[in-house]
Design an enzyme around this catalytic site. Structure first.
Site, PDB file in Angstrom:
ATOM      1  N   ARG A 249       0.825  -1.204   0.000  1.00  0.00           N
ATOM      2  CA  ARG A 249       0.000   0.000   0.000  1.00  0.00           C
ATOM      3  C   ARG A 249       0.865   1.263   0.000  1.00  0.00           C
ATOM      4  O   ARG A 249       0.354   2.360  -0.217  1.00  0.00           O
ATOM      5  CB  ARG A 249      -0.903   0.017   1.231  1.00  0.00           C
ATOM      6  CG  ARG A 249      -1.899  -1.126   1.260  1.00  0.00           C
ATOM      7  CD  ARG A 249      -2.452  -1.331   2.656  1.00  0.00           C
ATOM      8  NE  ARG A 249      -3.287  -0.237   3.100  1.00  0.00           N
ATOM      9  CZ  ARG A 249      -4.618  -0.236   3.059  1.00  0.00           C
ATOM     10  NH1 ARG A 249      -5.256  -1.273   2.592  1.00  0.00           N
ATOM     11  NH2 ARG A 249      -5.307   0.791   3.508  1.00  0.00           N
TER      12      ARG A 249
ATOM     13  N   GLY B  78      -6.718   7.785   7.819  1.00  0.00           N
ATOM     14  CA  GLY B  78      -7.696   8.831   7.527  1.00  0.00           C
ATOM     15  C   GLY B  78      -7.194  10.176   8.004  1.00  0.00           C
ATOM     16  O   GLY B  78      -6.001  10.335   8.298  1.00  0.00           O
TER      17      GLY B  78
END
Ligand code: M6R
Length: 608
Positions: free
Chosen positions: A27, A100
């Site tokens: 990722r 986030g």
């Protein structure tokens, strides 16, 4: 992009956490860390380097049965050990990992500092630890429930508390989290790849969920503390599918998987007898299909290029006007959306923040949204409600390859489906198109069989420091995608153009030897392309043509030809895109670049 892992059970906690973090490396990340509940309290170990370095810092004797871990991709505060997660509160009792962005963190931080809290990092995440600390009396869940309403923005976080050593708590809002269910052991991760080695049983958390993991099981509440139930699913991907299977890089493996991924994406969806595409997932009644006034395709990066191909196909096979918008632009300019608008959100990961925000915006405005994604249970899939899955299997290389060709194939199927339903194409025409789609896997294989030829061409040009890619009509987005692929993994400046635009500026870049990749397969714009090639050659640039097998004359016009099978107007762009993927791959290998993990890029871009 950041990755979260968590483990509770009797296994070797540090080993599981480090192994799971390793599975999330694809990722993209700049630092990593773990926190463990040990006998003497919380143990937090971080590193601003790769996970192998973090592993070196973890004492082999460290025992814990509960722990969380994180790979960070910096958004607030530079990549550093201090900013790496987990983040603690003032008492050192609580540790938090988070994905986030907490949009109001500065405001919260100021207030907390006024009340005496001392912050050690520049991150937005740290406010969560301090808020939970402030709300904690003797019940961690209650403290979390008091904290989440104060957080604006997106978050998935996991939290452990040394005074509550038998639990991991996790909360989700607009950022993915999934629980793995084992025998007497439970896992937590931002994506299933992290724990597939240990279990295939998973529960996807929904927005507004809190999960409480203990050795005895997992329970869920909403943000008000009301107990809720979540369904278990069995993940069909096995770990082997997520590994390299003998190829040097994930990217090469994934390029070579295309005959299979293309077969999987059409499987069960084409009815050649009736000339129909089975795409009930679109979720539209016949009346609603008749009522579509426009289609807006929203996507980012490679998915955006697939959307552009989709626009041409939809306009060829239906009577619906189509626009394609970049997610980061559309989310702030969606006023034209409303009933009669069909939004198609294309996202391999299903987690791209700008595309996800566009979907939410469009739903608010009353549009019907269909997601095309590869990731079951992803945010975009769940928000859109109507989802066509690409069935490509995991794509680990940061550069999108097999998911691009599957996205294009889904767009083709959608165009045929809508064309048929709106009476714009006959069953006979549809049958021809469906049989072409069915031949795609076989054609893809014959392109892949020439891998070594493409590698030879790549070696000839690998030292160039500028590449141009040109194409027309359906091949124009293929040129854009070829340029994106090359630049992202080889770091060579490359740009794609509509061939007709060359004389409006890009021709100025052409000097002796500058390589131009021209997609010149047989199509209605073939003659125009050959004129463009002559324009390029007149500037002494080198032309690498991607051309149809039977085209004997092109070799006299260009420097090098890479062949693709003779195929229809819709199919041949897909084949050319596979050639360009191989080309980019081999150039990057020649340049010694880390193909699967290009610098500064992440696989899944979950922040704006
Ligand atoms: O997961 P998505 O399809 O939404 O991702 C969009 C882009 O971030 C992605 O396609 C990116 O451009 C690729 N790395 C390109 O290879």
């Amino acid at each position: 992009m950041c990755g979260i892992v968590g483990y509770i059970g009797a296994g070797k906690t540090t080993e599981v956490l480090l192994d799971s973090l390793g599975r999330l490396e694809y990722r993209g990340y700049d630092s990593a860390g773990i926190a463990l509940v040990c006998e003497d309290g919380l143990e937090v170990i971080k590193s601003a380097e790769r996970i192998v370095k973090l592993r070196e810092k973890v004492p082999s004797t460290l025992y814990a049965s509960v722990g969380i871990g994180h790979t960070r991709w910096a958004t607030h505060g530079k990549p550093s050990k201090t900013n790496a997660h987990p983040h603690q509160d003032c008492s050192g009792r609580i540790a938090v990992v988070h994905n986030g962005i907490i949009e109001n963190y500065q405001e919260i931080k100021r207030a907390l500092e006024k009340r005496g809290h001392v912050f050690t990092s520049e991150t937005d995440t740290e406010v969560i630890s301090h808020l939970v600390e402030e709300n904690y009396v003797d019940n961690t869940l209650r403290a979390i429930l008091a904290t989440v309403p104060k957080l604006q923005g997106s978050f998935a976080f996991a939290l452990i508390n040394k005074d509550d050593p038998g639990h991991i708590y996790a909360a989700r809002k607009d950022s993915p989290l999934v629980i793995g269910l084992g025998e007497g052991q439970y896992f937590l991760a931002s994506d299933v790849t992290a724990f597939l080695k240990y279990t295939k049983r998973a529960v996807f958390m929904e927005d507004g969920d809190i999960a409480i993991l203990s050795k005895d099981g997992v329970t869920f509440t909403d943000f008000h503390g009301r107990e809720i139930k979540r369904k278990e699913r069995v993940i069909e991907w096995d770990l082997e599918a997520a590994e390299k299977a003998g190829y040097d890089h994930f990217m090469l493996k994934e390029i070579h998987e295309q005959p299979k991924s293309l077969k999987d994406v059409i499987s069960g969806r084409l009815n050649e007898l009736s000339g129909e595409v089975e795409l009930g997932e679109i979720g539209l009644t016949q009346d609603e299909i008749n009522g579509i006034r426009r289609v807006i395709i929203v996507a980012c990066g490679t998915s955006y290029h697939a959307g552009l191909v989709g626009k041409y196909a939809l306009e060829m096979l239906t009577d619906i006007p189509v626009t394609v918008e970049i997610g980061s632009e559309f989310r702030y300019s969606s006023s034209r959306v409303g009933p009669g608008t069909l939004i198609v959100a294309l996202s391999q990961s299903g987690e791209t923040a700008d595309t996800a925000a566009s979907v939410r915006e469009a739903i608010k405005k009353g549009a019907h949204v269909v997601a095309i994604t590869n990731t079951v249970g992803s945010t975009i899939a769940r928000d859109a409600g109507n989802t066509i899955y690409m069935r490509s299997g995991p794509e680990i290389g940061v550069a999108a390859t097999k998911t691009f060709t599957s996205q294009v194939t889904v767009m083709y199927m959608m165009a045929i489906f809508l064309g048929r339903r709106r009476g714009m194409i006959t069953a006979e025409k549809a049958r021809i198109l469906l049989s072409e789609l069915k031949s795609l896997p076989k054609y893809a294989q014959s392109v892949l069989d020439q891998d070594s030829n493409v590698a030879n061409v790549a070696r000839l040009y690998a030292k160039a420091n500028l590449f141009l890619f040109v194409g027309r009509h359906l091949n124009y987005p293929i040129a854009l995608e070829g340029a994106l692929k090359l630049k992202e993994i080889s770091y060579i400046f490359s740009e794609g153009f509509a061939a007709g635009e060359l004389k409006h500026g890009p021709l100025a870049l052409l000097t002796t030897g500058v390589p131009v990749v021209a997609i010149a397969t047989r199509s209605p714009t073939y003659e125009k392309m050959t004129s463009n090639i002559k324009e390029i050659k007149a500037r002494d640039a080198s032309v690498i043509a991607v051309a149809s097998e039977s085209d004997e004359s092109i070799a006299q016009l260009v420097d090098v030809v890479i062949r693709v099978p003779d195929a229809s107007e819709l199919i041949s762009p897909v084949l050319s895109s596979i050639v360009l993927q191989l080309f980019a791959y081999h150039v990057a290998v020649c340049a010694g670049c880390p193909v699967d993990k290009p610098r500064n890029l992440a696989k899944s871009v979950t922040v704006e």
